[in-house]
Motif scaffolding. Structure first.
Motif, short mmCIF file in Angstrom:
data_model
loop_
_atom_site.label_atom_id
_atom_site.label_comp_id
_atom_site.label_asym_id
_atom_site.label_seq_id
_atom_site.Cartn_x
_atom_site.Cartn_y
_atom_site.Cartn_z
N LYS A 117 22.18 -8.35 23.01
CA LYS A 117 23.46 -9.04 23.19
C LYS A 117 23.38 -9.97 24.39
N THR A 118 24.33 -10.90 24.49
CA THR A 118 24.37 -11.81 25.63
C THR A 118 24.95 -11.11 26.85
N ALA A 119 24.52 -11.54 28.04
CA ALA A 119 24.88 -10.85 29.28
C ALA A 119 26.37 -10.88 29.62
N PRO A 120 27.09 -12.01 29.46
CA PRO A 120 28.47 -12.07 29.98
C PRO A 120 29.41 -11.00 29.43
N THR A 121 29.20 -10.59 28.19
CA THR A 121 30.13 -9.62 27.60
C THR A 121 29.49 -8.26 27.32
N MET A 122 28.23 -8.09 27.73
CA MET A 122 27.57 -6.83 27.41
C MET A 122 28.24 -5.63 28.08
N TRP A 123 28.88 -5.84 29.22
CA TRP A 123 29.53 -4.73 29.92
C TRP A 123 30.57 -4.06 29.04
N GLN A 124 31.14 -4.83 28.11
CA GLN A 124 32.17 -4.27 27.24
C GLN A 124 31.61 -3.25 26.25
N MET A 125 30.30 -3.21 26.12
CA MET A 125 29.71 -2.35 25.09
C MET A 125 29.78 -0.85 25.43
N LYS A 126 30.34 -0.53 26.59
CA LYS A 126 30.71 0.85 26.86
C LYS A 126 31.85 1.28 25.92
N THR A 127 32.54 0.30 25.33
CA THR A 127 33.68 0.58 24.46
C THR A 127 33.27 0.79 23.00
N ASP A 128 31.96 0.78 22.72
CA ASP A 128 31.52 0.84 21.33
C ASP A 128 31.64 2.24 20.74
N MET A 129 32.30 3.12 21.48
CA MET A 129 32.62 4.45 20.93
C MET A 129 34.14 4.58 20.77
N GLY A 130 34.80 3.43 20.57
CA GLY A 130 36.25 3.44 20.37
C GLY A 130 36.66 4.25 19.15
N GLY A 131 35.85 4.22 18.10
CA GLY A 131 36.14 5.03 16.92
C GLY A 131 36.05 6.52 17.22
N ALA A 132 35.03 6.89 18.02
CA ALA A 132 34.89 8.29 18.44
C ALA A 132 36.10 8.72 19.25
N GLY A 133 36.52 7.89 20.20
CA GLY A 133 37.70 8.20 21.00
C GLY A 133 38.92 8.42 20.14
N ALA A 134 39.07 7.56 19.11
CA ALA A 134 40.23 7.66 18.22
C ALA A 134 40.25 8.98 17.46
N VAL A 135 39.10 9.40 16.92
CA VAL A 135 39.12 10.64 16.12
C VAL A 135 39.27 11.87 17.02
N ILE A 136 38.70 11.84 18.22
CA ILE A 136 38.87 12.97 19.14
C ILE A 136 40.33 13.07 19.57
N GLY A 137 40.93 11.91 19.90
CA GLY A 137 42.35 11.90 20.26
C GLY A 137 43.23 12.39 19.12
#
Length: 492
Positions: free
Chosen positions: A270-290
């Motif tokens: 991925k490109t550097a400027p937005t790669m930090w956001q990829m900590k959020t790529d478990m948003g689906g996991a967060g949703a099902v656990i919640g």
């Protein structure tokens, strides 16, 4: 923060700050002491009751400063549950800014749909107060300690408290999802996500089983394993089980959440400027656990199983490569044309697992899957692909309950034809002809074995860099999907 209920007759005249909701096209208010004042304020055009308009009156009663905050609802014909959610959240922010510690919110003028209003307001009050500041030296202290919802004199307080309880459970599920998504990837590794899920299960009342790398390999989940091969943090398969209706063991609703705790894109970096956001790529996991936490707390009489294939997609000498051909638990082979199309690989094996090993009869997968979904729908609506009209209709009904909007994409055979691989059964990306959100969803659909299935792409709705489109969200993770899945479990 404590939320309680009181009848109008029991709170009127108390020396406590008040919130009164006012319509633009009527001068009526439930708070007797403000009726004449409100009429004068409207005549002088200081306040009209337009949606989200706020006006504060300050008085001194018994040597105490008491404030009355008027919040506009707009025209009566536009009243909706989500308007109440948004207005409640907005006025909560104003209350916090004014450092009010206790407040009474008058809702006794709403004589219809009171239970849903109370639930929605409870959700909004709690969700709007959320801040992710655990890693800051200076934290925002909680000012507001207690909110009293003032209902009409005939109300059954004991019955309506069940709606407060449900609003609490649903909001807490949303906040759990947000907290997980906001965590940095150096903290929230696959192992840490698994450990936190175990804790949530113990606290809320559902079973959790964790599979390690060797056990995942024994399940022949090669697609899942391949995505995580480049990371020193080993993958974890997280399985959650809530059997709320043991008399109907064959009817199991299955949730599958994408759990990439960090996604660098692998060799297709991925490109550097937005790669930090990829900590959020478990948003689906967060949703099902919640969602599982809310379902268990409310003891919903349904059987629900949730699965998260948690891993990291990084680069190393052991990482999978473009051109690789890998197998799946299902038996279908996949040609890897892009290592950044990894989420659908983990979902493929997780879907197979939940069908074959957990006996799920209906499948909902939820994932931050494609950038294409944002191009199609922006950050307002979650894109949906489904093979079943009845299940999608239930999802749509659930979305109206919580106002997490969904939109169904077409799933024509012409899109499915694009999934075929040259050297394997499937390719993990299609030719650049558009429709990427559709084809990514249909790729997952290749593994549902004709079960009723819905795919939710939350890539554009799970996180907000700027101003969120709902007052009860804050900058960062939105927790989208948690409330939606809870409402679906109630309906299905």
């Amino acid at each position: 923060m404590k939320i309680k209920l009181q009848r109008y007759k029991d709170v009127e005249g108390a020396n406590i700050s008040k919130v009164v909701m006012v319509f633009e096209d009527t001068e009526t208010t439930s708070c007797d002491g403000l009726k004449e004042i409100l009429r004068c304020i409207k005549e002088e055009k200081h306040f009209s009751g337009k949606k989200n308009e706020i006006y504060t009156l300050t008085n001194v009663e018994n040597n105490r400063v008491v404030k009355s905050i008027l919040i506009g609802l707009g025209e009566y014909k536009h009243l909706s549950i989500d308007l109440i959610r948004n207005v409640s959240a907005k006025v909560m922010k104003e209350i916090t800014a004014q450092k009010i510690t206790n407040v009474a919110m008058y809702i006794d003028q709403f004589t219809s749909n009171t239970p849903e209003l109370i639930k929605a307001m409870t959700e909004a009050i709690l969700m709007s107060a959320y801040r992710f500041d655990k890693y800051k030296s200076e934290k925002v202290s909680e000012v507001l300690k207690e909110v009293t919802l003032v209902v009409n004199n005939e109300a059954d307080i004991n019955v309506l408290m069940d709606n407060v309880k449900e609003g609490h459970a649903v909001a807490e599920g949303n906040l759990l999802a947000r907290e997980l998504v906001n965590e940095p990837a150096n903290i929230l590794t696959p192992a840490e996500l698994a450990e936190r899920t175990v804790t949530v299960g113990k606290n809320c009342g559902f079973e959790v089983e964790i599979f390690d790398r060797k056990e995942i390999e024994n399940l022949e989940m090669e697609a899942f394993i391949s995505v995580g091969k480049g990371s020193a943090n080993e993958p974890k398969l997280i399985v959650m089980r809530y059997m709320g209706n043991p008399e109907d063991k064959n009817n199991i609703l299955g949730f599958v959440g994408k759990g990439l705790t960090f996604d660098a894109g692998g060799y297709c970096l991925k490109t550097a400027p937005t790669m930090w956001q990829m900590k959020t790529d478990m948003g689906g996991a967060g949703a099902v656990i919640g969602a599982m936490s809310s379902i268990a707390k409310m003891k919903i009489k349904k059987n629900v199983v949730a699965v998260v294939a948690a891993c990291e997609n990084l680069i190393s000498g052991t990482a999978y490569r473009p051109g690789d051909i890998i197998n799946t638990m299902n038996g279908k082979t996949i040609e890897i044309l892009n290592t950044d199309a990894e989420g659908r690989l983990t979902l493929a094996d997780a879907v197979t697992y939940i069908i074959r090993r957990e006996g799920a009869s209906k499948i909902i997968d939820i994932a931050t899957l494609t950038g294409a979904v944002g191009g199609a729908l922006g950050n307002v609506v979650t894109g949906v692909v489904s093979n079943n009209d009845e299940l999608y209709s239930k999802l749509e009904a659930a979305s109206k309950k919580c106002d997490e909007k969904v939109w169904r994409f077409p799933a024509f055979d012409e899109y499915k034809a694009l999934l075929k691989g040259n050297n394997a059964d499937l390719a993990n990306i299609t030719a650049p002809v558009g429709g990427g959100a559709i084809t990514a969803g249909l790729f997952v659909g290749e593994f549902v074995e004709e079960k009723p299935w819905v795919h939710l792409d939350i890539a554009a709705t799970a996180f907000s860099e700027g101003t969120p489109n709902k007052e009860y969200f804050t900058k960062g993770a939105t927790g989208i999907g948690s409330r939606l899945l809870y409402e679906l479990a109630k309906i299905d």
